[in-house]
Write a protein that holds these residues in place. Structure first.
Motif, PDB file in Angstrom:
ATOM      1  N   TRP A  88       0.805  -1.328   0.063  1.00  0.00           N
ATOM      2  CA  TRP A  88      -0.167   0.125  -0.105  1.00  0.00           C
ATOM      3  C   TRP A  88       0.754   1.339  -0.109  1.00  0.00           C
ATOM      4  CZ3 TRP A  88      -5.118  -0.622  -1.015  1.00  0.00           C
ATOM      5  CH2 TRP A  88      -5.656  -2.005  -0.712  1.00  0.00           C
ATOM      6  N   ASP A  89       1.847   1.025   0.603  1.00  0.00           N
ATOM      7  CA  ASP A  89       2.870   2.592   0.979  1.00  0.00           C
ATOM      8  C   ASP A  89       4.076   2.625  -0.283  1.00  0.00           C
ATOM      9  OD1 ASP A  89       4.440   0.321   1.741  1.00  0.00           O
ATOM     10  OD2 ASP A  89       5.033   1.261   3.721  1.00  0.00           O
ATOM     11  N   TRP A  90       3.888   1.812  -1.355  1.00  0.00           N
ATOM     12  CA  TRP A  90       4.925   1.720  -2.179  1.00  0.00           C
ATOM     13  C   TRP A  90       5.400   2.955  -2.810  1.00  0.00           C
ATOM     14  CZ3 TRP A  90       6.572   2.375  -7.267  1.00  0.00           C
ATOM     15  CH2 TRP A  90       7.683   1.837  -7.670  1.00  0.00           C
ATOM     16  N   ASN A 121      -0.314   9.256  -4.777  1.00  0.00           N
ATOM     17  CA  ASN A 121       0.728   9.560  -3.647  1.00  0.00           C
ATOM     18  C   ASN A 121      -0.051   9.787  -2.038  1.00  0.00           C
ATOM     19  OD1 ASN A 121       3.031   9.710  -5.150  1.00  0.00           O
ATOM     20  ND2 ASN A 121       2.949  11.687  -5.781  1.00  0.00           N
ATOM     21  N   LEU A 122      -1.244  10.500  -2.301  1.00  0.00           N
ATOM     22  CA  LEU A 122      -1.990  10.756  -1.232  1.00  0.00           C
ATOM     23  C   LEU A 122      -2.185   9.490  -0.464  1.00  0.00           C
ATOM     24  CD1 LEU A 122      -4.616  13.345  -1.988  1.00  0.00           C
ATOM     25  CD2 LEU A 122      -2.294  13.834  -0.451  1.00  0.00           C
ATOM     26  N   LEU A 123      -2.848   8.635  -1.190  1.00  0.00           N
ATOM     27  CA  LEU A 123      -3.218   7.360  -0.470  1.00  0.00           C
ATOM     28  C   LEU A 123      -2.117   6.894  -0.209  1.00  0.00           C
ATOM     29  CD1 LEU A 123      -6.010   6.277  -3.388  1.00  0.00           C
ATOM     30  CD2 LEU A 123      -6.383   7.220  -0.938  1.00  0.00           C
ATOM     31  N   PHE A 130       0.886   7.791   0.883  1.00  0.00           N
ATOM     32  CA  PHE A 130       1.461   8.319   2.062  1.00  0.00           C
ATOM     33  C   PHE A 130       0.761   8.163   3.197  1.00  0.00           C
ATOM     34  CE2 PHE A 130       3.792  12.043  -0.481  1.00  0.00           C
ATOM     35  CZ  PHE A 130       4.395  11.217  -1.358  1.00  0.00           C
ATOM     36  N   ALA A 131      -0.497   8.263   3.185  1.00  0.00           N
ATOM     37  CA  ALA A 131      -1.564   8.024   4.211  1.00  0.00           C
ATOM     38  C   ALA A 131      -1.255   6.608   4.644  1.00  0.00           C
ATOM     39  CB  ALA A 131      -2.753   8.405   3.771  1.00  0.00           C
ATOM     40  N   ALA A 132      -1.210   5.524   3.692  1.00  0.00           N
ATOM     41  CA  ALA A 132      -1.061   4.169   4.137  1.00  0.00           C
ATOM     42  C   ALA A 132       0.185   3.923   4.752  1.00  0.00           C
ATOM     43  CB  ALA A 132      -0.953   3.388   2.872  1.00  0.00           C
ATOM     44  N   HIS A 133       1.278   4.733   4.638  1.00  0.00           N
ATOM     45  CA  HIS A 133       2.445   4.671   5.348  1.00  0.00           C
ATOM     46  C   HIS A 133       2.395   5.142   6.930  1.00  0.00           C
ATOM     47  CE1 HIS A 133       6.617   5.138   6.571  1.00  0.00           C
ATOM     48  NE2 HIS A 133       6.297   6.465   7.045  1.00  0.00           N
ATOM     49  N   HIS A 134       1.449   6.149   6.802  1.00  0.00           N
ATOM     50  CA  HIS A 134       1.122   6.490   8.360  1.00  0.00           C
ATOM     51  C   HIS A 134       0.580   5.583   9.003  1.00  0.00           C
ATOM     52  CE1 HIS A 134       0.191   9.236  11.441  1.00  0.00           C
ATOM     53  NE2 HIS A 134      -0.995   8.933  11.339  1.00  0.00           N
ATOM     54  N   PHE A 135      -0.564   5.012   8.473  1.00  0.00           N
ATOM     55  CA  PHE A 135      -1.446   3.962   9.069  1.00  0.00           C
ATOM     56  C   PHE A 135      -0.364   2.669   9.582  1.00  0.00           C
ATOM     57  CE2 PHE A 135      -4.774   6.751   8.132  1.00  0.00           C
ATOM     58  CZ  PHE A 135      -5.414   6.609   9.193  1.00  0.00           C
ATOM     59  N   ILE A 136       0.389   2.704   8.534  1.00  0.00           N
ATOM     60  CA  ILE A 136       1.296   1.181   8.962  1.00  0.00           C
ATOM     61  C   ILE A 136       2.104   1.656  10.095  1.00  0.00           C
ATOM     62  CG2 ILE A 136       3.052  -0.382   7.912  1.00  0.00           C
ATOM     63  CD1 ILE A 136       1.667   0.202   5.099  1.00  0.00           C
ATOM     64  N   THR A 154      -8.632  15.003  -1.493  1.00  0.00           N
ATOM     65  CA  THR A 154      -9.435  14.197  -2.811  1.00  0.00           C
ATOM     66  C   THR A 154     -10.793  14.866  -3.099  1.00  0.00           C
ATOM     67  OG1 THR A 154      -8.544  11.932  -1.261  1.00  0.00           O
ATOM     68  CG2 THR A 154     -10.577  11.681  -2.850  1.00  0.00           C
ATOM     69  N   TRP A 155     -11.347  15.642  -2.227  1.00  0.00           N
ATOM     70  CA  TRP A 155     -12.524  16.441  -2.527  1.00  0.00           C
ATOM     71  C   TRP A 155     -11.927  17.371  -3.563  1.00  0.00           C
ATOM     72  CZ3 TRP A 155     -17.821  16.970  -0.703  1.00  0.00           C
ATOM     73  CH2 TRP A 155     -18.279  17.878  -1.216  1.00  0.00           C
TER      74      TRP A 155
END
Ligand code: NDP
Length: 384
Positions: free
Chosen positions: A71-73, A167-169, A171-177, A195-196
């Motif tokens: 997810w955070d590739w 990128n947003l998704l 980068f956010a995945a990195h935070h959640f991991i 995203t909006w």
């Protein structure tokens, strides 16, 4: 070495995939606002930004679900990725400018907007002032590819918006991991708001055909490099800066303030853009119940009511408020990184407003003087 190389070329592959999808997916065919300088005809466009975007994001999601790609590739490869996008942006900028005969800039000039806006673009160096200016501002006004199926400008905006979302998704995945035990709600809010912003552009893609970029700018480094590198990487700067940080446990009022600021800005920006869009297509049509009032010289009209009676560019105020809301949403108001985004908007939009004001003064003459008298504020009512 494979990792960084893959990261470097990942944006190239994403952009190629977006181009392919843009070519093959069904598209709305619409008439734009800019006239082809050679034929005098209004340009036609194929618009399918939203379906292309959804397919790409769906592909990213599927790849994550089936384990084909972490997810955070894109986060892990963000530096080579940014370098790859930057390099491609430079190469394509040079290619698009240097393959245009120098005279093309003068011939094509600024595309003629419906209503006859064919004056040179005020505030920009006139074409032909030198190679550096040509490289930066471009020579061609509305280049098209694949026998007119792809408009370069609309493709560039779509490519930038879609990679920004990926990128947003990621980068956010990195935070959640990294902070699985106590993730920051600010990261969620930031991704939702940005995203909006991206989806808003894609939903109203047609309205963009009536904006400055389309009728006043040529395609050079500013647009190509701007869309392929700056847009997908810099616009995510807030998350870039804080994705590694823990949950700041911001006070509950901060996300409320952030979202309120963002949506207040969105109402101003979207409202003003939509009101002008409808006015250009049908000057009598009411918008949100507001019957348009306009100043006229008997031939041309300038809207002076609703959003356009508040200030002459209240849409820019809206964009700056949205950027401020995004900076606040992450919950780190004392960290500099997220504030680079609204600071960039100030640097972009303040000179742009001056350029546009000069362009309109040249185009509308005394009519614009009357509008300036009636609506004296440039951006922020009663202040500026
Ligand atoms: P505007 O939408 O304000 O367009 C300016 C043009 O609109 C003028 O050149 C003139 O063109 C026409 N116009 C101006 N005032 C009036 C009036 N009172 N009545 C009728 N026509 C008028 O600016 P932009 O195209 O720069 O911006 C479009 C949107 O894109 C904005 O919301 C802006 O904030 C946003 N934007 C977003 C960026 C981002 O990175 N997120 C970057 C830049 C812009 P004409 O010759 O047709 O009359």
């Amino acid at each position: 070495m494979i990792g960084p190389l893959a990261g470097f070329f990942a944006p190239w592959a994403v952009f190629a995939g977006i181009l392919l999808l843009h070519l093959v997916l069904p598209a709305r065919r619409v008439t734009g606002y800019v006239r082809d300088e050679r034929t005098g005809e209004l340009l036609r466009y194929r618009l399918n930004g939203l379906p292309v975007f959804l397919v790409v994001i769906g592909g990213w999601f599927a790849a994550g679900c089936c384990g084909a790609m972490p997810w955070d590739w894109l986060w892990s490869h963000r530096w080579p990725g940014a370098a790859g996008a930057l390099t491609l942006g430079l190469l394509l900028s040079a290619a698009v400018v240097l393959t245009a005969p120098k005279a093309a800039a003068d011939e094509a000039g600024a595309g003629r907007a419906a209503g006859g806006a064919s004056e040179p673009v005020a505030g920009q160096p006139p074409s032909g002032t030198g190679l550096i200016a040509d490289l930066y501002l471009g020579r061609r006004i509305n280049p098209r590819m694949f026998r007119g199926r792809v408009d370069a400008k609309m493709y560039l905006y779509l490519a930038g918006a879609t990679l920004l979302e990926l990128n947003l998704l990621s980068f956010a995945a990195h935070h959640f991991i990294t902070h699985a035990g106590d993730p920051s709600p600010g990261v969620v809010l930031y991704v939702v708001l940005l995203t909006w912003f991206v989806c808003d552009y894609l939903v109203f893609e047609r309205v963009h055909l009536y904006t400055y970029d389309l009728f006043a700018e040529r395609v050079g480094f500013k647009l190509v490099w701007g869309c392929l590198f700056w847009y997908p990487y810099f616009y995510a700067v807030g998350l870039w800066a804080v994705a590694d940080l823990p949950n700041p446990h911001a006070p509950a009022w901060l996300p409320v303030l952030a979202a309120a600021t963002f949506f207040a800005g969105w109402i101003l920006a979207r409202g003003a853009n939509m009101q002008k869009f409808h006015f250009k297509r049908d000057p009598e049509r009411a918008f949100l119940g507001m019957v348009p009032r306009a100043l006229s010289d008997g031939e041309r009209r300038v809207l002076c009511s609703g959003f356009w009676g508040v200030s002459r560019h209240v849409n820019y105020l809206g964009e700056i408020l949205m950027a401020t809301g995004l900076a606040l949403s992450l919950g780190w108001p004392l960290v500099l990184g997220p504030w680079l985004y609204p600071m960039y908007y100030l640097a972009l939009l303040l000179p742009r407003e001056r350029d546009d004001d000069r362009r309109c003064a040249a185009k509308y003459g005394p009519l614009w003087e009357r509008y300036r008298e009636k609506v004296p504020w440039r951006i922020l009512p009663r202040v500026y």
